[in-house]
Design an enzyme around this catalytic site. Sequence first.
Site: not given
Ligand SMILES: Cc1ncc(COP(=O)(O)O)c(C=O)c1O
Length: 388
Positions: A38, A131, A260, A308
């Site tokens: 992700k 969550r 700055y 920046m």
């Molecule tokens: C639901 C879920 N599983 C697994 C992970 C992977 O976590 P990590 O990067 O700490 O291995 C995440 C990341 O935040 C997550 O949100």
Amino acid sequence: MSGVVRALARVNVAAIERNVARLARDLTAGVTLCAVVKADGYGHGAVPAARAALAGGAGQLAVVAAVESRTLRDAGIDVPILVMGALSPDELDVALAARADVVAWDESFVAAVAARGGGAVHVKLDTGMGRLGTRDPAYATRVADAAAGTDGVRLAGAMTHFATADDRADPFMDEQLARFVAWVTPLRAAHPDLVVHAANSAGTLRDAATHFDLVRVGVAIYGLDPFGEDAAARDLEPALELRSYVGAVKPVAAGESVGYGRRFIAGAPTHVATLPIGYGDGVRRALTNNAEVLVRGRRLALVGTVSMDNITLDAGTPPAAAAGDEAVLIGAQGAERITAEEVARRLGTINYEITCGLLPRVPREHHRDGEPLRAPGARAAAEAGTTR
Ligand SMILES: Cc1ncc(COP(=O)(O)O)c(C=O)c1O
């Protein structure tokens, strides 16, 4: 330096491959490593990271946003993908069109999947993260039974997520684990094909009891330490380096200021080296007077305000830097190394935020132990196509 531009993130896909292989080696036979890619592979480039993880032995991938699953499919990646996030109706369409598994904690969501022609769902119990997921184990079981009993919907998995796996002194992970086991044991008896999963990187490294059928490993595959400690001590290699170069060096007299807000005033004659990288690239302004950068294998102090587009270093007298020198903000140079963990500590944050915080203005250059990923063939073309 390799054909640079003002600032560059170099990502070694071979390091990701080796990290995954190293992590997979410690799993019980039969446990799948699901690589979490992700947020554009934690800033490393989702598609090259995914390919490297699969080459290293990952069996599947996870993302959070539906559009991230589509990106992986568009690149020709065909392994199972789990979309872990909350999904709007439109996003659910995107995820299902990408043949991704999705996460359910509500019977109405199961119905929504069925209404869109069906798909595979993983039911999430919230054992303490607070969550996503339902906190009610009986309701979670009802959602699972609904998924298993709905035409077109496949009950694929049962999951939870730990809140404190990265803090070994905190016993809360064990409490969450106990709640999860109490829920999932009868559920698995009723649905023997269920893929059960709970562990993130820290959980995976901390306790084999968290492994079940699959582990969802993110940060560790990039060679970042999930405990914020020394990744090398865990045999993990950082995959990402952040480089820039010295754009200019100039003398600064005692009493003259730099940047700055005049946050640095030279106490003695010195030289200031200006690097063309700043918070517009993801170098956080809170590093003002609070970081070091490698030039010619030496640590030079960042002085003055991060702006920046530029940062300034105290190069001393005579100057320890000249225009054109390579500068390393994260990574090794000579015998010195600056880790994402070091930068995170200075900022009071975690290594995740350092690599995720690199902004699109910084191109990602992917390589395999120094060899550019420009070999002929569809794979290289796909990789190149996703390099920002
Ligand atoms: C639901 C879920 N599983 C697994 C992970 C992977 O976590 P990590 O990067 O700490 O291995 C995440 C990341 O935040 C997550 O949100």
